[in-house]
Design a protein around this motif. Sequence first.
Motif, PDB file in Angstrom:
ATOM      1  N   ALA A 253      -4.707 -12.938   0.774  1.00 29.87           N
ATOM      2  CA  ALA A 253      -4.675 -11.897  -0.253  1.00 29.87           C
ATOM      3  C   ALA A 253      -4.334 -10.527   0.329  1.00 29.87           C
ATOM      4  O   ALA A 253      -3.669  -9.717  -0.331  1.00 29.87           O
ATOM      5  N   VAL A 254      -4.797 -10.232   1.545  1.00 24.80           N
ATOM      6  CA  VAL A 254      -4.545  -8.899   2.126  1.00 24.80           C
ATOM      7  C   VAL A 254      -3.269  -8.859   2.947  1.00 24.80           C
ATOM      8  O   VAL A 254      -2.794  -7.769   3.288  1.00 24.80           O
ATOM      9  N   ARG A 255      -2.694 -10.001   3.258  1.00 14.94           N
ATOM     10  CA  ARG A 255      -1.556 -10.047   4.177  1.00 14.94           C
ATOM     11  C   ARG A 255      -0.418  -9.157   3.683  1.00 14.94           C
ATOM     12  O   ARG A 255       0.030  -9.247   2.545  1.00 14.94           O
ATOM     13  N   GLY A 256       0.041  -8.259   4.545  1.00 12.26           N
ATOM     14  CA  GLY A 256       1.165  -7.401   4.230  1.00 12.26           C
ATOM     15  C   GLY A 256       0.847  -6.204   3.370  1.00 12.26           C
ATOM     16  O   GLY A 256       1.744  -5.431   3.037  1.00 12.26           O
ATOM     17  N   THR A 257      -0.419  -6.003   3.028  1.00 14.65           N
ATOM     18  CA  THR A 257      -0.771  -4.895   2.126  1.00 14.65           C
ATOM     19  C   THR A 257      -1.207  -3.636   2.861  1.00 14.65           C
ATOM     20  O   THR A 257      -1.245  -2.571   2.261  1.00 14.65           O
ATOM     21  N   GLY A 258      -1.611  -3.729   4.106  1.00 14.25           N
ATOM     22  CA  GLY A 258      -2.176  -2.591   4.809  1.00 14.25           C
ATOM     23  C   GLY A 258      -3.641  -2.366   4.535  1.00 14.25           C
ATOM     24  O   GLY A 258      -4.237  -1.446   5.089  1.00 14.25           O
TER      25      GLY A 258
ATOM     26  N   VAL B 161      -6.323  -4.685  -4.073  1.00 15.49           N
ATOM     27  CA  VAL B 161      -5.721  -4.850  -2.744  1.00 15.49           C
ATOM     28  C   VAL B 161      -4.203  -4.729  -2.846  1.00 15.49           C
ATOM     29  O   VAL B 161      -3.561  -3.987  -2.084  1.00 15.49           O
ATOM     30  N   ARG B 162      -3.614  -5.447  -3.789  1.00 14.04           N
ATOM     31  CA  ARG B 162      -2.157  -5.451  -3.905  1.00 14.04           C
ATOM     32  C   ARG B 162      -1.596  -4.080  -4.253  1.00 14.04           C
ATOM     33  O   ARG B 162      -0.489  -3.721  -3.815  1.00 14.04           O
ATOM     34  N   GLU B 163      -2.332  -3.302  -5.036  1.00 18.22           N
ATOM     35  CA  GLU B 163      -1.867  -1.983  -5.433  1.00 18.22           C
ATOM     36  C   GLU B 163      -2.151  -0.911  -4.377  1.00 18.22           C
ATOM     37  O   GLU B 163      -1.702   0.222  -4.515  1.00 18.22           O
ATOM     38  N   GLY B 164      -2.922  -1.263  -3.350  1.00 19.63           N
ATOM     39  CA  GLY B 164      -3.216  -0.295  -2.305  1.00 19.63           C
ATOM     40  C   GLY B 164      -4.200   0.776  -2.721  1.00 19.63           C
ATOM     41  O   GLY B 164      -4.205   1.874  -2.157  1.00 19.63           O
TER      42      GLY B 164
ATOM     43  N   ARG C 193      -9.079   3.089  -9.106  1.00 22.06           N
ATOM     44  CA  ARG C 193      -7.858   3.846  -8.783  1.00 22.06           C
ATOM     45  C   ARG C 193      -8.141   5.344  -8.720  1.00 22.06           C
ATOM     46  O   ARG C 193      -7.759   6.023  -7.763  1.00 22.06           O
ATOM     47  N   GLU C 194      -8.840   5.857  -9.735  1.00 26.37           N
ATOM     48  CA  GLU C 194      -9.119   7.288  -9.775  1.00 26.37           C
ATOM     49  C   GLU C 194     -10.045   7.711  -8.643  1.00 26.37           C
ATOM     50  O   GLU C 194      -9.852   8.787  -8.053  1.00 26.37           O
ATOM     51  N   MET C 195     -11.026   6.880  -8.324  1.00 22.37           N
ATOM     52  CA  MET C 195     -11.955   7.243  -7.254  1.00 22.37           C
ATOM     53  C   MET C 195     -11.219   7.354  -5.923  1.00 22.37           C
ATOM     54  O   MET C 195     -11.424   8.303  -5.157  1.00 22.37           O
ATOM     55  N   GLY C 196     -10.346   6.394  -5.645  1.00 23.83           N
ATOM     56  CA  GLY C 196      -9.587   6.466  -4.406  1.00 23.83           C
ATOM     57  C   GLY C 196      -8.724   7.716  -4.329  1.00 23.83           C
ATOM     58  O   GLY C 196      -8.663   8.390  -3.290  1.00 23.83           O
ATOM     59  N   GLU C 197      -8.065   8.063  -5.439  1.00 23.19           N
ATOM     60  CA  GLU C 197      -7.224   9.247  -5.461  1.00 23.19           C
ATOM     61  C   GLU C 197      -8.047  10.514  -5.241  1.00 23.19           C
ATOM     62  O   GLU C 197      -7.638  11.420  -4.502  1.00 23.19           O
TER      63      GLU C 197
ATOM     64  N   THR D 158       0.828  -1.202   0.000  1.00 23.34           N
ATOM     65  CA  THR D 158       0.000   0.000   0.000  1.00 23.34           C
ATOM     66  C   THR D 158       0.864   1.255   0.000  1.00 23.34           C
ATOM     67  O   THR D 158       0.635   2.187  -0.761  1.00 23.34           O
ATOM     68  N   GLN D 159       1.894   1.275   0.814  1.00 22.19           N
ATOM     69  CA  GLN D 159       2.744   2.453   0.877  1.00 22.19           C
ATOM     70  C   GLN D 159       3.490   2.667  -0.433  1.00 22.19           C
ATOM     71  O   GLN D 159       3.576   3.783  -0.929  1.00 22.19           O
ATOM     72  N   SER D 160       4.017   1.599  -1.021  1.00 19.74           N
ATOM     73  CA  SER D 160       4.798   1.754  -2.237  1.00 19.74           C
ATOM     74  C   SER D 160       3.935   2.160  -3.412  1.00 19.74           C
ATOM     75  O   SER D 160       4.365   2.918  -4.271  1.00 19.74           O
ATOM     76  N   ALA D 161       2.697   1.672  -3.466  1.00 17.83           N
ATOM     77  CA  ALA D 161       1.841   1.963  -4.608  1.00 17.83           C
ATOM     78  C   ALA D 161       1.148   3.303  -4.477  1.00 17.83           C
ATOM     79  O   ALA D 161       0.998   4.034  -5.442  1.00 17.83           O
ATOM     80  N   ALA D 162       0.711   3.635  -3.295  1.00 21.04           N
ATOM     81  CA  ALA D 162      -0.125   4.824  -3.130  1.00 21.04           C
ATOM     82  C   ALA D 162       0.609   5.974  -2.447  1.00 21.04           C
ATOM     83  O   ALA D 162       0.077   7.055  -2.323  1.00 21.04           O
TER      84      ALA D 162
END
Length: 382
Positions: A310-315, A277-280, A224-228, A4-8
Motif C-alpha cells: 500500500a505504501v510502495r512508491g508513495t513516499g 497514503v495514496r494522496e500523500g 487532509r486539512e490537518m496535514g496542510e 506524495t509529491q504530485s498530490a501534496a
Amino acid sequence: MSLTQSAAGRPAPRREREMRGMWLASVANRDWPSRKGLTADQQRAELLVHLDTAVRRKLSAVVLQVRPTADALWPSPYEPWAECLTGRQGGDPGWDPLGTAVEEAHRRGLELHAWFNPYRVANHTDPGRLVASHPARVHPEWVIRYGGKLYYHPGLPEVRRFVQDAMLDAVRRYPVDAVHFDDYFYPYPVAGEVFDDADAFARYGSGFATVGDWRRHTTDALVREMGERIRRVRPGVRFGVSPFGVWRNADKDPEGSRTRAGVGTYDDLYADTRKWVREGWLDYICPQLYWHVGFAAADYAELVGWWARAVRGTGVDLYVGEALYKAGDPAQPAAWQDPAELSRHLTLARSHPEVRGHVFFSGREVAEDRIGAMRRVVADHY
C-alpha cells in the motif's frame, strides 16, 4: 514523481533512522500518570522514568497521548486541563506536562510525537460531569451520545475546525516532532445502536449516494486539512496516523487484505486509510497489527505484506504497531505466551523494505515486560 509529491506538492520528509517507538497512554491513567491526583513532582518523576525506560530499551521515540478526552496536557485556551492529571477536569496540575515531555525527550535523544484523539469527548454519557466551560457543554449541538460515550460530531464543519484549532495550539507552542492520530474517527460500531447524524447528513450530504460515503468524505477532510495546517504552522513537523490494521477484507474489495476481520476502517470507521497514503496526506502510517503470525482471521504476515504494498512508491513511511500488551496475557492465545513472538514480527517485517520501524503498545508493558518479549526484541534487533 511519487504520489506524495504530485498530490501534496512536496516530497514527504523521510525519517533517516529506524522508528523504535512506544505509545504512552494517559486516557483513564492507563500508562501515565499511574493514578489521578499525584503531585506535580510525582507526575514529573513518573514521566521521566518512562522516558528513561525508552532509552534503556533502545527506543527512539515516545508517542505521548496529550489530548485523551477533549481535554489537554498543556495549558490550552481551547479545552480544559485533563482529568487524568488531578482527578478533576480543568484542575491546574501546577506544571506543563507536554512542555516538559518535549524538553526531556529531546534531552535524551528521543523524538516526542504528540498523540491526539480528535473526536472523543468522554468515556461516559453525562455532559454534566464535564467542567462547565467545556466546549461540549457550551455547544451541546456538537455532541453525540453513542455506545456509552460522548463524541464530537465529525460531520459538522464547525466541529472539524474547532478540533483542528485545539490540536494545532500544541503544535504552535511546542517543538513536537510529529502529530499523531490514533484509530478513533467515527466510533467502532456498537450492536443495536445508531450513530445519530441523520440531520447533518440531510444538511451537508447532498451529492453523496450513501451516508457512508459522506462520512468518509468528512474524515478525509479532517486528515487532509490537518496535514496542510500542520505544515503551515510548523514546517517539518510530521503527521502520522495509527489506524486499526485492516483497511477492507478481500470479500468486500478485491484490493483488500486476505483477512476476515470483524471491522475494517473503510466500512466501519469511515476512514479510508489507504487513500490517505495514496494522496500523500500523511508522512507516516502506523497500522495497529495486533495479531500473531498465523492468526486465521487476520494474519500478521498477510497484513505486513498488504501494507508494504500500500505504501510502495508513495513516499509515506510505514511503521508497524505491535501488541506488546498481549505478550504473556493469559487471556491471549498460545502464540502470545511465547517471548519470541514479537521478535518474529520484526524478523518477518525486515523482509519488506517498506517497513521503516515499529511502535509498541504501550509504555506500561515496555517497562514491566511480563515474559521478556520486549527484552527479546531489544536483544535480537536493537
